[in-house]
Each structure stands twice: as structure tokens, then as C-alpha cells.
Design a protein around this motif. Structure first.
Motif, PDB file in Angstrom:
ATOM      1  N   ASP A  54       0.817  -1.208   0.000  1.00 33.21           N
ATOM      2  CA  ASP A  54       0.000   0.000   0.000  1.00 33.21           C
ATOM      3  C   ASP A  54       0.858   1.268   0.000  1.00 33.21           C
ATOM      4  OD1 ASP A  54       0.935  -0.674   2.536  1.00 33.21           O
ATOM      5  OD2 ASP A  54      -0.633   0.486   3.528  1.00 33.21           O
ATOM      6  N   GLN A  88       6.648   8.694   0.978  1.00 31.79           N
ATOM      7  CA  GLN A  88       5.284   8.172   1.035  1.00 31.79           C
ATOM      8  C   GLN A  88       4.352   9.258   0.509  1.00 31.79           C
ATOM      9  OE1 GLN A  88       4.243   6.373   4.722  1.00 31.79           O
ATOM     10  NE2 GLN A  88       2.260   5.658   4.018  1.00 31.79           N
ATOM     11  N   ILE A  89       3.577   8.915  -0.512  1.00 32.07           N
ATOM     12  CA  ILE A  89       2.742   9.916  -1.176  1.00 32.07           C
ATOM     13  C   ILE A  89       1.279   9.532  -1.072  1.00 32.07           C
ATOM     14  CG2 ILE A  89       4.564  10.596  -2.776  1.00 32.07           C
ATOM     15  CD1 ILE A  89       3.253   8.862  -4.901  1.00 32.07           C
ATOM     16  N   GLU A  90       0.437  10.541  -1.058  1.00 25.66           N
ATOM     17  CA  GLU A  90      -1.002  10.302  -0.988  1.00 25.66           C
ATOM     18  C   GLU A  90      -1.581  10.034  -2.366  1.00 25.66           C
ATOM     19  OE1 GLU A  90      -2.611  13.713   0.895  1.00 25.66           O
ATOM     20  OE2 GLU A  90      -1.565  13.367   2.803  1.00 25.66           O
ATOM     21  N   SER A  91      -1.108  10.811  -3.356  1.00 33.42           N
ATOM     22  CA  SER A  91      -1.620  10.653  -4.712  1.00 33.42           C
ATOM     23  C   SER A  91      -0.618  11.247  -5.683  1.00 33.42           C
ATOM     24  CB  SER A  91      -2.973  11.354  -4.860  1.00 33.42           C
ATOM     25  OG  SER A  91      -2.809  12.764  -4.697  1.00 33.42           O
ATOM     26  N   ALA A 101      -0.814  15.035  -5.719  1.00 36.97           N
ATOM     27  CA  ALA A 101      -0.115  15.689  -4.610  1.00 36.97           C
ATOM     28  C   ALA A 101       1.354  15.899  -4.945  1.00 36.97           C
ATOM     29  CB  ALA A 101      -0.263  14.862  -3.335  1.00 36.97           C
TER      30      ALA A 101
END
Length: 744
Positions: free
Chosen positions: A345, A405-408, A411
């Protein structure tokens, strides 16, 4: 007066047996000469003669070798924990006159246990049994110099000759023991060296003859001697031990003392011996040298740690911007990649940023200004990032970012847009305002990646795609880009082959004289017809040649071909044509341009004046003085010099006065802007050039209004699609001196 050696040897044996002591003789460098006593209790069972004591007693690291020599070491003790036995031990350091050390190890645990036994009234049993066993085993006759009893020797593998009596006296001194003998008149006589505590605190009690009254020293000791008289006269016990008492010394400090009465026979004569021992636990000045040694040891450890940190920083951080370098970035990227393999994830992104036209700025304004720009850009990058994000400087003007770590994806794009906007903000350099742009490439983690390094490669590919379409742009990597990158790689190989096989050709674009309306000269332009891919535009293979270093070879080929064409036209038409040939800035860094031109002109047997070299302003930026020197030499040879794309570079106008120029070529950007804006810039360039005695040529003239305006402004020559596209050599030859008619 001293005790006989036999007595002192026995007392040491009793001490090591009863107090569970161990002793070692060592050199000032720490080499073990002998050892004995209860060595097993202190982790010395495996110690051998010749070993360094620090290898067995790790808490002595830093004390050996002692840099000051043995003569400066006082009689001191320290407390340390022996790791193998998990016991706390006092280590007494005793310096001998023969420059050897005696280390006496005494367990503080055993001392506490003995004190507890004494308080219960049964602590004498151990010493009594030990002493009785000693007498029964050896039957030593008192009154002569006897050897050390076998039981007090170290194990056979460690055995050494007996210690001298003076050294044994030092053991008593280290144990803070004063040895007294009660004379017939009841006075006390010191029969061993004074221990340090007595010499310092009660030194006035010792008369010149070494006698003093017990009452003068201590009323408690005086009362103990009364009890001892009964012990000497009536008791069959081996010793009598007092309780512990406290005396106030001359300095006002309280000293804890303890006395033992012994009955020894010397030549059939009873000798009444009193041992007074200090149990003072206060830290004295004698610890200062050990404290200094430990502080020095800590200082060394601190400096070593600091050096390791400096080495780590020098290895993994950029010295100019203080950002992580490629090595550290690669390691963090690998760790992030591995984590994403088992935590599916998690997504991350790699960004590569490059400052547009930085090399031109650096060469124009100087390396100090370039360094200032790099530091400023690094700070602006860091200001735009989140706490876990990792910035990096790869080298030169190339930076990178690991977004762990990226959300989208959006972003990440927002971050990149913010980064490029921040970098583009004006900054002051030497009092002047400068504005930069930067390009960026983005690669997102995907399931199909097998190696972390591939993300960095793909971000680089995306960066190149962004720079190909202009400045201040960014691109997100997709797989099609990798195919294009592979195509460029193949194209570079094909270009190299084309140069080797002479597959390229020169085409010639006419340059028209606005006064005579005739074609005055031609610009030689390289064209490439690929056997399978067809026509490759110059906008694609010229940058590729510059990036790969093939541009020097390409320009040399163009020079040879153009000079050969001039020779052919001269022979066929009887007049000399004039050709403009573009020269890359890399020729000046090669350092052999003058020799190459001389060689080519001589081989073609043409006048140097038939050749005009077009250089860009960027050619002047790396080493202006050296470039001007070469241009002056070319000018002396008779070659014409032109500045191409004038107005788009960073070169100072002051260079125009120093350069041996013949022509300025106005960049096509200004020509296209004429119809929508003022012509003042072009008029200024034309006026400036004419004042300097230069001919002015306008490039990329494509419309009649442009042609008429340039003629009105006083431009000397023009070239562009309005007159002719670049044509093959035979077509160009037919255009030589042709009149150009422009319909209204």
C-alpha cells in the motif's frame, strides 16, 4: 627497623587468602611480569606472562602504556567492575623503584562481607584457619630470610622469583596498613614505611627515633593495646582484631581505622605486632591522575566519534549545499523500495530537477555566483518539502527528491509545481536581479519495477523530455518515454556510423545583400538522411551531437566539405564563393581550432577570406580571454568571424569591443516579434553594430513585411525561407550571385 622478609611474605599470603586479593607485576607499558593470589576471582585465570594487562582487565584500557613514565604514578586505587566476575574491585597502583608496577586487586564485595562477619563476631575464623594451615604446612623457622611459602606463589605457569621485601612493604602501604611493634616499655615503634594517610594526617607523632606513645596517637588504640596484652600473654589465638573506630585527623577529616594484634616469634622471642589499617573511603587527590587519564580517554573517544561523524558527512553529504549526495540518496531509495515490496500500500516518487541554462550563467557571472545560485536553489527545495522527504544534490546543477510516502500522484505534481515556482523567484547576485527556471522529471513507484535504480533512471528520462519542450517544464514518466530514450541511444550510434561512412550532407541557404538584392554568400547547414528512418531534422541530431561529444567531429566534417565545395566552385566558375560554417563552443575547449582551420584551408587551396566562422555568445563564457586570443589569430589568418543568434546569450556587450568581429546575426526570435511589438531592439542592435564597424544579418526572415522593415532599419543582409530554404550543393551553385526579386 623493618619486619623480616619471612614475616612480610606470610602477611601478604594471609592478606591474599583472607581478603581474597590478587596481585600483578607489570611494566609501565602494561606487560605482565608476574601474578598471584586469587587471580581466578578477578577474571585472570587465562592470563599469561607477557600478556598486556588491559586485554584481561578491560577497565584498565587507557592507563597503559602510561605516557608519563612510572616515576610519576602515585599509590592510588580506583573502583571498576570486573566483567567476568561481576564484582566491584579496588585496583591499587604501586610504583616500584625498578620502574615496575604492582597492581593489587581487592574486591569491595569481599570487604563488605568481611565487615559483616566481623560485626557478627565470627570473622576471625577464616584468618585463623588460614594462618594455622600455613604454619602447619611449612614449619618455617622465624628469624631467618625464608622464601615465600608455596601457597602464596602464583600458579606454576605464572611463577616468578619472590618479590623484594621493599615491594611487599609497598603492598602494606597500598592497603593503608601501618605496622607497629610494642616495645618492653609499652611505647610503639614503626617497623614499616608509614602509609600515606598516617604521614599526611599524623606525621608529627613519629619522633626521630620512630617511637611514640599510643595515648598520644589515639585513646582507642591505647585501650586496644591493654586488651592485646592479655591476648599476648594468655590467648592461644593467632590474632586479635579490634572493632572499627573513627579518628579526627589533623586536617579535620574523619578517618576510619581498624587494628589487629599479632603474636610472632623471632629467634624464640615473642614479638608483639600491631597492624593499623585505614578504611577511608573518601576520594583523595591521588585520584586526579586517574581522572585525567579517564577524561583523556573520553576525549579521545569523543574526538574519534566526531571524526567518524565528519567522515560520514563528508562521504554522504554535498560540501556546498549540505544536502545528501548520490550515495546516501541511493541507499535511502533502496530502503524505501524494499519496504514497498512487502507493504504494497506504500507508494513513493522520485523527482529530478535541473536548472535551465545554468552552465551559461555560471560561465558568464563566475563560479562564486554559480555557487550562490546552487545554495539558494537547495534552500528553496528544502523549504517546499515535508519532514520525511529526502532532497539530494547529484552534482553540478542537478538535484533530486525522494518523496518516501505519497497520498496521490496529483499531490506530487503539486509539490513539483510549487518547487519550480519557488526556484523561478528572482534572486540578487552582485547587486543585480537574476531569474532562473528549472525543469523536472517525475517517476512514480509501480509494481513492474524490479530495481530501485530504474526509478531514478526513468525520472532522468522524464527530465530530458521536459527540457526538450522548453524551460521551466516538468514531465511524468511513462513507458513510451523509455522507448524514445532508447531510440535516442540508437540514434547516437547511428550518427556516429553516419560520420564514419560519410552519410551526412551539407545544404546551403543563401544570404541576400539588401543593397544589391543579390545572393552574397551561403550558410552551410548539415542534413542527415537516415537509410531507414528517413530525414532526421537538425533540431534532433545537433543537440544529440553536442550532448554526446560528436559535435566536434561533425563540425570538422562540415568545415572540410564546405572548403572542398568552395574549391570546386572556384574551379568551375572562376570565382570564389563565401560560406558561413557554424562552430560549436567545444572547439575552443579542445584547443586546436586554429590548427584545424589552417590545415583545412591549405588542403582545399582556398583563400581564408572565403570562410566565415559563426560562433554563439556561449563560446565566450567559459574562457573569454583564451577565445579572444584564438579569434584574433583566425582574424590574422584572414577568416571572417560572425556572432550567431546575437541577443539570446549572457555575454557582456563589452566583449564586442574586444572581439575581432565582422558580422552580427540577429536571432530569429527578435525578427518574429517585430510585427507584434516595437522594432527598437533591432534598431539598437543595427546601430550598435554599425558603430563598431560590423555587418548586420537578420535570420529567419519569412515574410515581406519583415523584409521591408529590416531594409528600412538599415540591416545589411538577410536570410530565411522568404528567399530560399537550404538547398543541395548543385542547386546552390546555380544561385550564386543571382538577383533576388521580392514582389510587393
Amino acid at each position: 627497623m623493618t619486619l623480616p622478609a619471612a614475616i612480610t611474605h606470610r602477611l601478604v599470603d594471609l592478606a591474599t587468602q583472607h581478603r581474597r586479593l590478587a596481585y600483578l607485576q607489570v611494566t609501565p607499558t602494561g606487560e605482565i611480569l608476574s601474578l598471584g593470589g586469587q587471580i581466578e576471582a578477578y577474571g585472570l585465570a587465562q592470563a599469561q606472562i607477557g600478556d598486556n594487562v588491559s586485554t584481561h582487565l578491560v577497565y584498565l584500557n587507557g592507563f597503559f602504556p602510561h605516557p608519563g613514565g612510572s616515576e610519576v604514578i602515585p599509590h592510588v586505587h580506583i573502583e571498576a567492575r570486573a566483567s567476568e566476575t561481576d564484582r566491584t574491585a579496588n585496583v591499587h597502583f604501586i610504583c616500584d623503584q625498578d620502574e615496575t608496577w604492582l597492581l593489587l586487586l581487592e574486591s569491595t564485595v569481599e570487604m563488605q562481607q568481611q565487615q559483616q562477619l566481623q560485626q557478627k563476631g565470627n570473622d576471625l575464623v577464616l584468618l585463623q584457619q588460614s594462618y594455622a594451615r600455613l604454619l602447619n604446612q611449612h614449619h618455617v623457622q622465624l628469624g631467618h630470610e625464608a622464601a615465600v611459602p608455596p601457597s602464596s606463589h602464583p600458579p606454576e605457569s605464572h611463577s616468578q622469583p619472590p618479590m623484594e621485601n621493599s615491594l611487599l612493604d609497598q603492598i602494606f602501604s597500598a592497603l593503608k596498613i601501618m605496622t607497629l611493634e610494642v616495645t618492653a616499655d609499652g611505647t610503639l615503634t614503626v617497623i614499616s614505611d608509614l602509609p600515606d594517610w598516617l604521614a599526611q594526617e599524623f606525621g608529627e607523632l613519629q619522633t626521630a627515633e620512630g617511637h611514640f606513645e599510643a595515648e598520644a596517637f589515639s585513646s582507642f588504640l591505647s585501650n586496644f593495646i591493654i586488651d592485646a596484652q592479655t591476648f599476648w600473654n594468655e590467648s592461644s589465638d593467632l590474632l586479635l582484631r579490634s572493632g572499627i573506630w573513627t579518628e579526627t585527623a589533623r586536617s579535620g577529616r574523619d578517618i576510619t581505622l581498624e587494628a589487629i594484634a599479632l603474636s610472632l616469634e623471632d629467634k624464640q622471642q615473642q614479638r608483639k605486632i600491631i597492624l593499623v589499617q585505614s578504611s577511608e573511603l573518601l576520594v583523595s587527590e591521588k585520584f586526579q591522575w586517574l581522572q585525567a587519564a579517564r577524561e583523556a580517554q573520553l576525549d579521545i573517544a569523543s574526538k574519534q566519534k566526531e571524526a567518524e561523524e565528519q567522515l560520514f558527512h563528508a562521504t554522504y553529504y554535498d560540501t556546498l549545499t549540505d544536502l545528501p549526495n548520490r550515495s546516501l540518496f541511493t541507499a535511502r531509495l533502496e530502503a524505501c523500495f524494499e519496504k514497498s515490496q512487502w507493504q504494497t500500500d506504500i507508494r513513493f516518487a522520485v523527482i529530478v530537477i535541473n536548472i535551465d541554462r545554468f552552465q551559461a550563467l555560471n560561465n558568464s557571472l563566475g563560479t562564486a555566483a554559480g555557487d550562490h545560485v546552487l545554495v539558494t536553489v537547495a534552500k528553496r527545495i528544502c523549504d517546499c518539502l515535508r519532514q520525511p522527504d529526502i532532497p539530494v544534490r547529484f552534482g553540478s546543477d542537478e538535484f533530486g527528491i525522494l518523496l518516501a510516502q505519497i497520498e496521490s500522484e496529483q499531490a506530487v505534481i503539486n509539490i513539483v509545481e510549487r518547487l519550480l515556482e519557488s526556484i523561478s523567484q528572482p534572486l540578487l547576485i552582485d547587486g543585480g536581479k537574476t531569474q532562473l527556471t528549472a525543469s523536472a522529471g517525475i517517476a512514480f513507484s509501480e509494481d513492474w519495477y524490479q530495481y530501485s535504480r530504474d526509478l531514478l533512471r526513468d525520472a532522468m528520462i522524464a527530465l530530458q523530455q521536459a527540457k526538450a519542450v522548453g524551460r521551466g517544464r516538468y514531465r511524468v514518466f511513462d513507458r513510451e518515454m523509455r522507448s524514445q530514450a532508447f531510440e535516442l541511444w540508437n540514434l547516437e550510434s547511428a550518427l556516429r556510423t553516419a560520420l564514419e561512412r560519410d552519410e551526412l550532407q551539407l545544404c546551403y541557404q543563401p544570404i541576400v545583400d539588401l543593397k544589391t538584392q543579390r545572393i552574397e554568400r551561403f550558410e552551410a547547414l548539415a542534413r542527415w538522411q537516415h537509410p531507414t528512418h528517413g530525414s532526421i531534422p537538425p533540431s534532433k541530431f545537433i543537440p544529440l551531437a553536442e550532448e554526446s561529444g560528436l559535435i566536434v567531429e561533425l563540425d570538422s566534417w562540415a568545415l572540410r566539405t564546405a572548403c572542398s565545395t568552395i574549391r570546386q566552385w572556384q574551379q568551375s566558375k572562376g570565382q570564389t564563393a563565401q560560406f558561413n560554417v557554424n562552430i560549436s563552443p567545444q572547439h575552443f575547449s579542445e584547443g586546436n581550432l586554429l590548427a584545424s582551420i589552417r590545415s583545412v584551408v591549405a588542403a582545399a587551396e582556398i583563400p581564408p577570406s572565403a570562410l566565415c566562422l559563426e560562433i554563439t555568445e556561449s563560446s565566450l563564457l567559459t574562457n573569454p580571454k583564451a577565445v579572444i586570443t584564438v579569434l584574433n589569430q583566425l582574424k590574422d589568418l584572414g577568416v571572417t568571424i560572425a556572432i550567431d543568434d546575437f541577443g539570446t546569450g549572457y555575454a557582456s556587450l563589452s566583449y564586442l569591443q574586444d572581439l575581432p568581429l565582422d558580422m552580427l546575426k540577429i536571432d530569429g526570435y527578435f525578427i518574429k516579434m517585430m510585427e507584434s511589438s516595437s522594432t527598437e531592439i533591432i534598431q539598437t542592435i543595427i546601430n550598435l553594430g554599425h558603430k563598431l564597424g560590423l555587418s548586420i544579418t537578420a535570420e529567419q526572415v519569412e515574410t515581406v513585411p519583415q523584409y521591408k522593415t529590416l531594409k528600412q532599419l538599415g540591416c545589411d543582409t538577410v536570410q530565411g525561407y522568404l528567399f530560399s530554404r537550404p538547398v543541395p550543393v548543385l542547386d546552390a551553385q546555380s544561385l550564386m550571385n543571382a538577383e533576388v526579386i521580392i514582389s510587393k
